[in-house]
Design a protein around this motif. Structure first.
Motif: not given
Lengths: 315, 298
Positions: A106-112, B19-28, B130-133, B138-141
């Motif tokens: 879910d956190s991969a979805d930027p619109t969620a 950017q931050l939501g995915l980065f946080r999830s990624e790092f955790i 999801a879509p992460a884009g 890549l930036l989050a990674k």
């Protein structure tokens, strides 16, 4: 339903892999809004490649694909938040719990919305019956539980379109039934469901529309009723010879007699006779009728007629 | 079908949160892997081993410090002799000992696994739908690999500081140039050095990320990255190849010792930062070009 714009439409969609293998060949697919669309074909017929192109994972070699009216893969970022997908089975982080897997997706979805994330994850787990196992590491899940978790990931938000690739894979009969009723309830909410399967009876049970693919080409598509509509008259009787004679006089064609005392045949197309009249004629001729009615050809028969080959053949 | 059920598409919120939501999830996610914890444990262990070896060696009465850490393959600075006088030098020795192999190897594992590992387990396709884009993912990674560079460096430094404080006296720091500075200023220099070491790792992080976009096998990407590191380190030691050595990413790594001079000798440090920047630009763009156009078939 006819006038609504298509949820998925492709034109000449083609994918040739680098090795030169033609996986999908000039696909023209139209999925009407609100349908439960069965995407049928043997393993290796190009279903998954098609789904990957629709989801923007694979670039088509040629042709176009539109999902929810937007071109793919260009509009991935605006379209995919409205699409839930299960592609080629679930994929999970084994070292994370079921709940944490969903939180990650879910956190991969930027619109969620991150504020509602926990609640939505909880609801999705409830919906697929995984709430009790939510804290267990995904590594310890059975295949069926993994499949459910994959489905839950597709249900994290209200979706306009669900793309489910072989959703009942690895499930026991009870699980299959649950997934089918889940699909039906989602469809009743107005979600269009695009369901790929190699199981014909599964498609027949839940789908309103279907398309059949073999060897990268689309053979047919349309409402399931139309695909399987070759209904035949079936009469169960001990007096088969008399039955054949009487029915032939009444214009029924392609008559066949089976060993267990059943006569089947195609009704004359124009005008279609009243079944009650046919029955009365049989009885008047002294035929003892045990069973009488129309037998709908199964989708499997239709498939065999279309492809001329067994369903297990890989394309 | 009821149109009321179909929600209007919420506009993607741009900006930092995106950017931050995915980065946080990624790092955790990275930090919760056993593999990551094992790497950090090894990194913690290096200063401990050096400290104990030096302690035993001095108690045994002189002689050369053996085994524990050779201060960076002979080319490194002579910190190790100073440890017995000042435990803070265990931080510098620890970093000098881990920078040639242990630290970049850990980064290589994390960076190499970043995309290829997800492709291998199939989770990549679900992140992308999801879509992460692709660019965002890549930036989050890369950001999370960089964060791991910082964490790994700090783990070595902290372990060195703690072990140094337990086994040896702490006090004013005599710099390599002979000047003496206060312990507090010594700590600042240690932090600066840790930052420099972390920055020195950005090049191999970008290289690992690029390799990771090339394959669907996490193991292959990790092995290739670490193998390249070892090859480059060997090439960097062969005198006959001196012409290409200034372009190898580890060539100026040990220049961080120049921060322990007064005044600081910036020449090689600057060259190090420039070289790392070049590697990040080249391999970062290559990774982007590859990842945004690639067919995801895993």
């Amino acid at each position: 339903m006819e006038e609504l714009p298509a949820v998925i439409s492709t034109h000449g969609l083609t994918k040739r892999y680098r090795g030169g293998q033609l996986a999908v060949d000039g696909l023209d697919l139209t999925v009407p809004r609100g349908s439960v669309f069965g995407f049928l074909g043997p393993n290796g017929s190009g279903k998954t490649t098609t789904i990957r192109m629709l989801m923007g994972l694979i670039e088509p070699t040629s042709g176009t694909a539109r999902v929810l009216g937007e071109p793919m893969p260009r509009a991935v970022r605006t379209v995919l938040p409205r699409v839930g997908a299960l592609i080629e089975g679930p994929a999970l982080y084994g070292f994370l719990s079921g709940r944490d897997n969903l939180l990650r997706y879910d956190s991969a979805d930027p619109t969620a919305d991150p504020r509602t994330r926990r609640d939505r994850v909880g609801e999705a787990l409830d919906r697929v019956g995984l709430a009790a196992a939510a804290s267990k590491k995904a590594r310890a899940y059975s295949l069926g539980m993994k499949q459910r978790l994959g489905l839950a990931a597709a249900l994290l938000r209200p979706r306009d379109l669900l793309v489910l690739d072989e959703p009942t894979n690895g499930l026991d009969p009870q699980g299959m039934r649950e997934i089918r009723s889940l699909v039906r309830s989602l469809a009743a909410d107005g979600t269009t469901v695009f369901l790929s399967s190699h199981l014909l009876d599964e498609i027949e049970q839940v789908c309103t529309h279907a398309a059949v693919m073999t060897r990268g080409r689309l053979i047919t598509q349309g409402p399931v009723d139309a695909l399987a509509a070759r209904s035949r008259l079936a009469v169960t009787t001990p007096d088969t010879a008399d039955t054949v004679r009487v029915l032939k006089e009444l214009g029924v064609t392609d008559l066949e007699t089976t060993a267990d005392g059943k006569v089947t045949g195609d009704l004359p197309p124009d005008p279609v006779p009243d079944l009650a009249d046919l029955n009365a004629a049989l009885v008047a001729a002294g035929v003892r009728v045990r069973g009488f009615g129309l037998e709908r050809a199964s989708l499997e028969d239709a498939f065999l007629a279309l492809t001329g080959e067994g369903f297990d053949v890989a394309g | 079908m009821s149109q009321a059920e179909t929600l209007p598409t919420p506009a993607p919120r741009p900006g930092v949160l995106w950017q931050l939501g995915l980065f946080r999830s990624e790092f955790i996610t990275v930090m919760r892997r056993w593999r990551t914890l094992a790497l950090l444990a090894v990194l913690t262990g290096v200063p401990v081993l050096i400290g104990i070896a030096v302690k035993i060696d001095t108690n045994g009465g002189g002689g050369r410090a053996g085994g524990g850490g050779s201060g960076g393959d002979g080319g490194g600075p002579a910190f190790i002799a100073q440890i017995t006088n000042n435990g803070l030098f265990l931080v510098f020795t620890g970093l000098a000992a881990t920078l040639p192999f242990f630290l970049p190897m850990a980064i290589g594992v994390i960076a190499g696994d970043s995309i290829a590992g997800e492709a291998n387990s199939g989770t990549l396709r679900y992140l992308l739908v999801a879509p992460a884009g692709r660019t965002r993912l890549l930036l989050a990674k890369y950001a999370s690999v960089l964060a791991f560079c910082v964490v790994a460096t700090l783990v070595v430094a902290a372990s060195g500081l703690i072990v140094g404080a337990i086994l040896f006296p702490l006090g004013d720091v005599t710099l390599l140039s002979g000047t003496t500075i206060s312990f507090t200023e010594g700590l600042w220099r240690a932090l600066l050095i840790a930052a420099t070491v972390a920055l020195s790792l950005t090049g191999i992080a970008a290289l690992g990320l690029f390799i990771s976009t090339l394959t669907n096998s996490g193991i292959a990407a990790m092995a290739t990255t670490v193998g390249l590191l070892i090859t480059v380190q060997i090439v960097d030691q062969i005198p006959q190849l001196h012409a290409i050595q200034p372009y190898l990413f580890p060539h100026y790594w040990l220049s961080f010792a120049d921060l322990l001079r007064d005044p600081v000798y910036w020449d090689e440090l600057r060259r190090n930062f420039g070289l790392q920047g070049l590697y990040v630009a080249v391999f970062g763009s290559a990774a982007w070009a590859r990842f945004t156009t690639r067919d995801i078939t895993a």
